[in-house]
Scaffold this motif. Structure first.
Motif, short mmCIF file in Angstrom:
data_model
loop_
_atom_site.label_atom_id
_atom_site.label_comp_id
_atom_site.label_asym_id
_atom_site.label_seq_id
_atom_site.Cartn_x
_atom_site.Cartn_y
_atom_site.Cartn_z
N GLN A 65 9.22 9.54 3.97
CA GLN A 65 8.74 9.69 5.35
C GLN A 65 7.26 10.13 5.41
N LEU A 66 6.92 11.15 4.64
CA LEU A 66 5.58 11.72 4.74
C LEU A 66 4.50 10.73 4.30
N GLY A 67 4.84 9.84 3.37
CA GLY A 67 3.87 8.85 2.91
C GLY A 67 3.88 7.57 3.73
N SER A 68 4.61 7.56 4.84
CA SER A 68 4.69 6.38 5.70
C SER A 68 3.78 6.54 6.90
N LEU A 69 3.62 5.46 7.65
CA LEU A 69 2.88 5.52 8.91
C LEU A 69 3.85 5.81 10.04
N GLY A 70 3.50 6.80 10.87
CA GLY A 70 4.24 7.07 12.08
C GLY A 70 3.77 6.17 13.20
N PRO A 71 4.26 6.39 14.43
CA PRO A 71 3.91 5.50 15.55
C PRO A 71 2.42 5.31 15.76
N ASP A 72 1.65 6.39 15.76
CA ASP A 72 0.21 6.24 15.98
C ASP A 72 -0.46 5.51 14.82
N GLY A 73 -0.04 5.84 13.60
CA GLY A 73 -0.62 5.18 12.44
C GLY A 73 -0.31 3.69 12.41
N VAL A 74 0.91 3.32 12.78
CA VAL A 74 1.26 1.91 12.85
C VAL A 74 0.35 1.19 13.83
N ASN A 75 0.17 1.77 15.01
CA ASN A 75 -0.66 1.15 16.03
C ASN A 75 -2.11 1.00 15.54
N ARG A 76 -2.64 2.05 14.91
CA ARG A 76 -4.03 1.99 14.45
C ARG A 76 -4.22 1.00 13.32
N MET A 77 -3.25 0.94 12.40
CA MET A 77 -3.40 0.00 11.28
C MET A 77 -3.35 -1.44 11.78
N ILE A 78 -2.39 -1.76 12.64
CA ILE A 78 -2.31 -3.12 13.16
C ILE A 78 -3.59 -3.46 13.92
N ARG A 79 -4.02 -2.53 14.77
CA ARG A 79 -5.25 -2.77 15.53
C ARG A 79 -6.42 -3.07 14.60
N ASP A 80 -6.59 -2.25 13.57
CA ASP A 80 -7.76 -2.40 12.70
C ASP A 80 -7.65 -3.66 11.84
N ILE A 81 -6.45 -4.02 11.40
CA ILE A 81 -6.30 -5.26 10.64
C ILE A 81 -6.62 -6.46 11.51
N ARG A 82 -6.07 -6.48 12.71
CA ARG A 82 -6.31 -7.64 13.59
C ARG A 82 -7.79 -7.74 14.00
N ILE A 83 -8.43 -6.59 14.18
CA ILE A 83 -9.87 -6.63 14.47
C ILE A 83 -10.64 -7.09 13.24
N ASP A 136 0.81 -1.22 0.00
CA ASP A 136 0.00 0.00 0.00
C ASP A 136 0.85 1.27 0.00
N HIS A 137 0.53 2.16 -0.94
CA HIS A 137 1.19 3.46 -0.98
C HIS A 137 0.17 4.61 -0.85
N THR A 138 -1.00 4.30 -0.33
CA THR A 138 -2.00 5.36 -0.13
C THR A 138 -1.71 6.09 1.18
N ILE A 139 -2.37 7.23 1.35
CA ILE A 139 -2.33 7.94 2.62
C ILE A 139 -3.38 7.32 3.53
N GLY A 140 -3.00 7.06 4.78
CA GLY A 140 -3.97 6.53 5.74
C GLY A 140 -3.92 5.03 5.87
N ILE A 141 -4.91 4.47 6.55
CA ILE A 141 -4.91 3.04 6.86
C ILE A 141 -6.15 2.31 6.34
N SER A 142 -7.02 2.99 5.61
CA SER A 142 -8.27 2.36 5.18
C SER A 142 -8.05 1.30 4.12
N ALA A 143 -7.16 1.57 3.15
CA ALA A 143 -7.00 0.65 2.03
C ALA A 143 -6.58 -0.75 2.47
N PRO A 144 -5.64 -0.91 3.41
CA PRO A 144 -5.29 -2.27 3.85
C PRO A 144 -6.48 -3.02 4.47
N ILE A 145 -7.35 -2.30 5.18
CA ILE A 145 -8.50 -2.95 5.80
C ILE A 145 -9.44 -3.47 4.72
#
Length: 346
Positions: free
Chosen positions: A246-264, A212-221
């Motif tokens: 860097q700007l197109g990557s997930l920072g600490p909060d984004g990493v946490n939210r993406m993992i959380r949402d994928i696992r849920i 994924d190279h989109t902004i945000g975490i919705s596309a992986p879900i």
């Protein structure tokens, strides 16, 4: 329950520093928790690094061109790339640190010369970058190692993918294919997640995923809802740190939210069946409707359909059981607007 293999791509976000690479590894390895249901969730499964041999990267004229950019680490593009390039020994140190934190290690090798890395250690998976699906000599060398391979389709069509598979499957079939669009960031209209369905249909013998190279975490879900088994996403410790990715990557909060949402979301998928789950039975009794009296009815009254309507709770007769009630004689008084239970009728 479905399991998604999540790869955190470091790429060049380490900015030429092993210490920064280790900080990113610590970020993706940390525990993830869902607070409402108090769930301990599995973190990322792997990190990915990229190894280049600068003698096999670009023409001399491109390497010598001036690189005047806020993200430049050198006066020329060659100096910039050299600054960002970690040695084989550096990669080995990062590999050992990832393994110490129970992460798999994925390595993108960008040229045949990069295979010298394998004298020091063997990554769990080798990744072929999108641009190298047409680099058949490299594919052959990678396939010869028989290490599992991930192919990314960001710059490839069906012919390029099939040619790459023809080379690798001469040696083994432990191959995964990631849908990808090599646009950074990817414009929404260009993402075409339905390609995942196409890959699953036409390449069903391989694991199919999404880089994924989109902004945000919705596309992986959305992608895992479409059947993606692997998710790859750029990660960093600071999205505003110097560097083009860097700007197109997930920072600490984004990493946490993406993992959380994928696992849920993995838990959401369930099974392909229509059924009443145990968890809704109490709500079903509380909220569903049962046959009830419209008005007070005395013992001896013979029930007619016009005497009845539907009210909650749902622990009485349903309307599809109407014939079990109509025509029956009441054996004790029923107040108005109350459920008619079996003990009320003969």
């Amino acid at each position: 329950m479905k399991h998604t293999y999540i790869i955190g791509e470091i790429g060049q976000n380490h900015n030429g520093s092993v210490d920064i690479a280790k900080l990113i590894i610590e970020l993706v390895a940390r525990p993830v928790k869902e607070s409402v249901f108090n769930l301990e969730l599995e973190p990322m499964n792997a990190i990915k690094m990229t190894k280049r041999d600068l003698s096999e990267e670009l023409t001399d004229s491109q390497m010598k061109r001036l690189y005047d950019s806020p993200n430049s680490f050198g006066k020329t593009y060659g100096e910039h790339r050299a600054f960002l390039e970690l040695t084989n020994e550096d990669h080995y140190e990062v590999y050992k640190y990832a393994k110490s934190l129970n992460l798999d290690f994925v390595e993108t090798l960008c040229s045949k010369g990069c295979l010298s890395l394998l004298k020091l250690f063997e990554p769990d998976i080798l990744k072929v970058a999108s641009r190298d699906l047409t680099n058949l000599p490299l594919l052959n060398s990678i396939a010869e190692t028989k290490i599992p391979v991930i192919l990314s389709t960001g710059m490839a069509g069906k012919r390029e993918l099939d040619d790459a598979l023809d080379i690798i499957t001469k040696y083994h079939s432990n191959i995964s294919i990631l849908h990808c669009v090599s646009q950074y960031p990817t414009f929404p209209d260009n993402l075409n997640l339905n390609t995942i369905l196409c890959l699953k249909k036409n390449y069903s013998q391989y694991k199919i995923g999404f880089s994924d190279h989109t902004i945000g975490i919705s596309a992986p879900i959305v992608a895992i809802g479409m059947g993606a088994e692997i998710i790859e996403k750029h990660v960093t410790i600071d999205r505003f740190m110097k560097g083009t990715d860097q700007l197109g990557s997930l920072g600490p909060d984004g990493v946490n939210r993406m993992i959380r949402d994928i696992r849920i979301a993995e838990r959401w998928m369930g099974k392909e069946e229509l059924y009443i789950d145990e968890c809704v039975k109490s709500a079903k009794i509380k909220l569903e409707r049962s046959i009830a009296s419209k008005y007070e009815m005395k013992a001896g009254h013979v029930i007619k359909e016009e005497d009845l309507h539907l009210l909650s709770p749902g622990d009485g007769y349903k309307w599809n059981q109407l014939l079990d009630i109509v025509g029956k004689t009441i054996i004790k008084d029923i107040p108005a607007n109350e459920i008619i239970y079996p003990e009320y009728i003969a």
